[in-house]
Design a protein around this motif. Structure first.
Motif, PDB file in Angstrom:
ATOM      1  N   TYR A   9       0.779  -1.185  -0.037  1.00 39.55           N
ATOM      2  CA  TYR A   9       0.113   0.046   0.106  1.00 39.55           C
ATOM      3  C   TYR A   9       0.936   1.213  -0.086  1.00 39.55           C
ATOM      4  O   TYR A   9       0.317   2.502   0.276  1.00 39.55           O
ATOM      5  CB  TYR A   9      -0.868  -0.005   1.135  1.00 39.55           C
ATOM      6  N   VAL A  12      -0.589   3.843  -2.346  1.00 36.97           N
ATOM      7  CA  VAL A  12      -1.638   4.579  -1.972  1.00 36.97           C
ATOM      8  C   VAL A  12      -1.458   5.601  -0.816  1.00 36.97           C
ATOM      9  O   VAL A  12      -1.840   6.787  -1.043  1.00 36.97           O
ATOM     10  CB  VAL A  12      -2.470   3.361  -1.244  1.00 36.97           C
ATOM     11  N   SER A  62      -1.575   5.237 -12.037  1.00 33.52           N
ATOM     12  CA  SER A  62      -3.039   4.522 -11.827  1.00 33.52           C
ATOM     13  C   SER A  62      -3.190   3.878 -13.191  1.00 33.52           C
ATOM     14  O   SER A  62      -3.732   2.768 -13.253  1.00 33.52           O
ATOM     15  CB  SER A  62      -4.133   5.438 -11.408  1.00 33.52           C
ATOM     16  N   ALA A  68      -2.254   1.021  -6.693  1.00 34.74           N
ATOM     17  CA  ALA A  68      -2.690   0.198  -5.605  1.00 34.74           C
ATOM     18  C   ALA A  68      -2.407  -1.305  -6.443  1.00 34.74           C
ATOM     19  O   ALA A  68      -3.512  -1.704  -6.840  1.00 34.74           O
ATOM     20  CB  ALA A  68      -4.180   0.269  -5.216  1.00 34.74           C
ATOM     21  N   HIS A  71      -5.252  -4.286  -6.480  1.00 38.96           N
ATOM     22  CA  HIS A  71      -6.441  -3.952  -6.041  1.00 38.96           C
ATOM     23  C   HIS A  71      -7.189  -2.970  -7.172  1.00 38.96           C
ATOM     24  O   HIS A  71      -7.139  -1.672  -7.213  1.00 38.96           O
ATOM     25  CB  HIS A  71      -6.339  -3.184  -4.971  1.00 38.96           C
ATOM     26  N   LEU A  74      -9.591  -0.203  -6.167  1.00 40.91           N
ATOM     27  CA  LEU A  74      -8.938   1.069  -5.571  1.00 40.91           C
ATOM     28  C   LEU A  74      -7.870   1.960  -6.330  1.00 40.91           C
ATOM     29  O   LEU A  74      -8.108   3.058  -6.465  1.00 40.91           O
ATOM     30  CB  LEU A  74      -8.177   0.470  -4.322  1.00 40.91           C
ATOM     31  N   ASN A  75      -7.121   1.131  -7.258  1.00 42.26           N
ATOM     32  CA  ASN A  75      -6.309   1.919  -8.236  1.00 42.26           C
ATOM     33  C   ASN A  75      -6.848   2.751  -9.129  1.00 42.26           C
ATOM     34  O   ASN A  75      -6.538   3.873  -9.145  1.00 42.26           O
ATOM     35  CB  ASN A  75      -5.537   0.821  -8.955  1.00 42.26           C
TER      36      ASN A  75
END
Length: 229
Positions: A9, A12, A62, A68, A71, A74-75
């Motif tokens: 993470y 993130v 991204s 992320a 994920h 979330l990414n």
């Protein structure tokens, strides 16, 4: 390894830091008493420009799935938010164009590439990425902000840094790396900055190491320096 990537993470956290710094500094500067004789005014403009650029770089990472990793929802959410904060760019529109750039770099099928000189190329770059609804939303936001904050603050710390960041992204991330002819042994048709990690970060979050980015697109911006020989 896949298990470790799912638990990573760091991207993130770094994305959250960029958004928090951009938001916090903007909130502060919109109320800051502007003094055109103070060097701080110009330092703040440059700092906010750099953070604006960081928003787009985060959205860019991204697009490569590295904010992320493991994920995807979330990414994508982080990419959508950071792109939108940068002058209302729309992530679903940017995503296919950026991957087209990587597949067809420096060819007629590359949306970022232009065979003209600097200013025609820059205008073509803007035309590729700015839409009428972005201009409309920016105009609405400008008129709302100036109701609550001094006009000069809105211009200096919200509008001007967005324009300068667009120029920064184009100059260091598109024009310098891809201009001119590239030898056949250069498969990515990309130049790279001389090794200087401090300048590479300050100028454009290491994206002056552009050959390295095209060669290793799975590296997030904050690890890209590791690819520099």
């Amino acid at each position: 390894m896949a298990k470790n990537r799912r638990k990573d993470y760091r991207g993130v956290a770094i994305a959250a830091a960029v958004v928090t710094l951009w938001t916090g500094l903007l909130a502060y500067l919109l109320q800051w008493p502007v003094n055109f004789l103070s060097p701080l005014t110009y330092v703040f403009i440059l700092l906010q420009t750099h953070l604006y650029t960081g928003l787009f770089i985060t959205a860019h990472d991204s697009m490569h799935g590295v904010v992320a990793p493991g994920h995807p929802k979330l990414n994508r959410a982080i990419g959508t938010v950071t792109a939108f904060l940068f002058a209302y760019n729309w992530y679903p529109r940017l995503l296919p164009r950026h991957h087209q750039h990587h597949r067809h770099v420096a060819t007629e099928h590359d949306p970022d590439y232009h065979t003209g000189s600097f200013w025609p190329w820059y205008l073509n770059f803007l035309k590729q990425y700015i839409t009428w609804w972005q201009i409309l939303l920016m105009a609405i936001t400008f008129n709302v902000l100036k109701v609550f904050f001094p006009l000069e603050n809105v211009i200096l710390f919200w509008m001007l840094p967005a324009i300068l960041a667009t120029f920064q992204l184009f100059y260091f991330g598109t024009y310098l790396p891809h201009r001119g002819e590239h030898p056949e042994e250069n498969p990515h048709k990309s130049r790279t900055q001389a090794k200087n990690h401090l300048w590479a970060f300050v100028s454009c979050y290491f994206f002056g190491y552009h050959y390295e980015h095209h060669d290793k697109p799975y590296l997030p911006w904050w690890q890209l320096y590791k690819a520099k020989g």
